[in-house]
Design an enzyme around this catalytic site. Structure first.
Site, mmCIF file in Angstrom:
data_model
loop_
_atom_site.group_PDB
_atom_site.id
_atom_site.type_symbol
_atom_site.label_atom_id
_atom_site.label_comp_id
_atom_site.label_asym_id
_atom_site.label_seq_id
_atom_site.Cartn_x
_atom_site.Cartn_y
_atom_site.Cartn_z
ATOM 1 N N TYR A 148 0.820 -1.209 0.000
ATOM 2 C CA TYR A 148 0.000 0.000 0.000
ATOM 3 C C TYR A 148 0.857 1.263 0.000
ATOM 4 C CZ TYR A 148 -4.614 -2.109 0.756
ATOM 5 O OH TYR A 148 -5.799 -2.784 0.602
ATOM 6 N N LYS A 199 3.366 -15.424 1.916
ATOM 7 C CA LYS A 199 3.720 -16.220 0.736
ATOM 8 C C LYS A 199 5.237 -16.383 0.744
ATOM 9 C CE LYS A 199 1.749 -17.203 -2.787
ATOM 10 N NZ LYS A 199 1.380 -18.579 -3.259
ATOM 11 N N ASP A 232 -2.605 -18.121 0.202
ATOM 12 C CA ASP A 232 -3.619 -18.700 -0.701
ATOM 13 C C ASP A 232 -4.338 -19.871 -0.027
ATOM 14 O OD1 ASP A 232 -1.211 -20.106 -0.819
ATOM 15 O OD2 ASP A 232 -1.370 -20.585 -2.954
ATOM 16 N N ASP A 256 -6.285 -7.350 3.663
ATOM 17 C CA ASP A 256 -7.426 -6.705 3.002
ATOM 18 C C ASP A 256 -8.324 -7.774 2.387
ATOM 19 O OD1 ASP A 256 -8.953 -4.571 1.884
ATOM 20 O OD2 ASP A 256 -7.965 -4.921 -0.037
ATOM 21 N N ASP A 260 -12.135 -9.458 3.963
ATOM 22 C CA ASP A 260 -13.412 -9.436 3.234
ATOM 23 C C ASP A 260 -13.987 -10.849 3.157
ATOM 24 O OD1 ASP A 260 -13.314 -6.698 2.661
ATOM 25 O OD2 ASP A 260 -13.991 -6.994 0.596
HETATM 26 C C1 IPM Z 1 -10.431 -1.695 3.642
HETATM 27 C C2 IPM Z 1 -10.691 -1.045 2.308
HETATM 28 C C3 IPM Z 1 -9.561 -0.078 1.987
HETATM 29 C C4 IPM Z 1 -8.265 -0.860 1.937
HETATM 30 C C5 IPM Z 1 -9.762 0.741 0.703
HETATM 31 C C6 IPM Z 1 -11.064 1.504 0.713
HETATM 32 C C7 IPM Z 1 -8.600 1.650 0.429
HETATM 33 O O1 IPM Z 1 -10.852 -2.020 1.326
HETATM 34 O O2 IPM Z 1 -10.330 -0.969 4.651
HETATM 35 O O3 IPM Z 1 -10.343 -2.917 3.697
HETATM 36 O O4 IPM Z 1 -7.910 -1.424 0.882
HETATM 37 O O5 IPM Z 1 -7.589 -0.928 2.966
HETATM 38 MG MG MG Z 2 -10.873 -3.994 2.064
#
Ligand code: IPM
Ligand code: MG
Length: 374
Positions: A148, A199, A232, A256, A260
């Site tokens: 990032y 990884k 993975d 990240d 999710d």
């Molecule tokens: C998160 C989001 C952010 C990230 C985006 C909006 C930049 O997806 O907080 O997980 O990638 O960190």
């Molecule tokens: Mg995210």
């Protein structure tokens, strides 16, 4: 000489951002209001812009004033950033810059993303209920380093006219050590199992990550069980048998993605809060609280968003910033209660349940707090 205050005054900075950010932040503000009326929680809140909203108001997604005010607060609350209307802006004007800068400025390197499946929602997950029921895992994501922020980053035009884009995955040993130490410490407070995901079969940062995890395990955390898992495979195991995990520690990008994925195990990404903590400086613990969902522009402004992730971020704040564990547990319980009673926003709606909007969901949570607090 002034009188001693009866209780601490907490300085809260709120930056709602874009899309559903302002709506879910309103919900959190109402819950904070309940705590100030009923639980001796004195707070003084200030608000400022970030992301696309800040770009519209000031020409930049990451205003210096927002950063300075956030740094002066005891806890920062962020809604969400981003939206299609800003997609074609140059990289340094995109709403996400605001989010990344505030994380970096606060030094909030440890992002705690719990994935808890409320019993009432075990049928709302796209996975079989027996796979997710009782799920309670914690993803600890490194938040201020890795790809990032790594340099070089950018796009150049090559002599043959094609473009070349580069992002850099980079970690120093101290950055890795502090996040893995934080994860070990959190595992110690839970079921004492830590899975470190990287990884190391293809990435140098992965090799260093694994080396440091092993070293910390040997020298400081032998009471915690450490396993290494390739990122993975971790993604696959999360949908195969997520309950095998207790705490997972991983880098910024893998965190990240994996968080999710873990969110979906719980029924909806609209349910999950997060806390991002920095290194304690005396009394001060840098802390940023945000729901892990995004700005959901398609439902913004329609009173459809699930406010629970944002509200539970306040529970995390009570727990981590203000050490008010009972108050935090009360809020968790209030959320669980309204789910048991069948209240659902659209994202977690199931047949036979009572569909409500953002503001009605918040009101039912406030009523549950009233009942539970007596
Ligand atoms: C998160 C989001 C952010 C990230 C985006 C909006 C930049 O997806 O907080 O997980 O990638 O960190
Ligand atoms: Mg995210």
């Amino acid at each position: 000489m002034g009188a001693e205050p009866f209780f601490d005054m907490h300085k809260i900075y709120m930056t709602p951002g874009d899309g559903i950010g302002p709506e879910v932040m309103d919900a959190t503000r109402r819950v904070m209001g309940w705590y100030s009326q009923n639980r001796n929680f004195a707070f003084d809140s200030q608000e400022g812009p970030i992301g696309g909203a800040a770009y519209e108001a000031t020409g930049t997604p990451d205003p210096d004033q927002t950063m300075a005010d956030a740094k002066a607060a005891d806890a920062v609350f962020l809604g969400a950033v981003g939206g299609p209307q800003w997609d074609s802006l140059p990289y340094d004007k995109k709403p996400e810059r605001g989010l990344l800068r505030i994380r970096k400025e606060l030094g909030a390197f440890a992002n705690l993303r719990p994935a808890i499946c409320f019993d009432a929602l075990k049928d709302a997950s796209s996975l079989k209920p027996e796979i997710v029921s009782g799920l309670d895992i914690l993803i600890v994501r490194e938040l201020t380093g890795g790809v990032y922020f790594g340099e070089p980053k950018g796009t150049t035009v090559l002599p043959d006219g094609q473009k070349r884009a580069v992002d850099t995955q980079v970690y120093t040993s101290s950055e890795i050590e502090r996040i893995i130490r934080a994860a070990f410490e959190l595992a110690r407070l839970r079921n004492k199992r830590l899975a470190s995901a990287e990884k190391s079969n293809v990435m140098m940062t992965g090799i260093l990550w694994r080396e440091i995890a092993n070293h910390l395990h040997k020298t400081e955390f032998q009471d915690v069980e450490l396993t290494h898992i390739l990122a993975d495979n971790c993604a696959m195991q999360l949908v195969r048998n997520p309950k095998q995990f207790d705490v997972i520690v991983t880098d910024n990008l893998f965190g990240d993605v994996l968080s999710d994925e873990a969110a979906q195990l719980t029924g909806s990404i609209g349910m999950l809060p997060s806390a991002s903590l920095g290194a304690r400086k005396g009394e001060y613990l840098p802390a940023l609280y945000e729901p892990i969902h995004g700005s959901a522009p398609d439902i913004a402004g329609k009173d459809l968003a699930n406010p629970i992730a944002s509200i539970l971020s306040f529970a995390m704040c009570l727990r981590y910033s203000f050490e008010r564990r009972e108050d935090a547990a009360l809020l968790d319980k209030a959320v669980e209660t309204v789910l048991q009673e069948g209240y659902r926003t659209g994202d977690i709606m199931q047949p036979g349940m009572n569909k409500v909007g953002t503001s009605a969901m918040t009101s039912t949570i406030l009523k549950a707090l009233d009942r539970l607090a007596v």
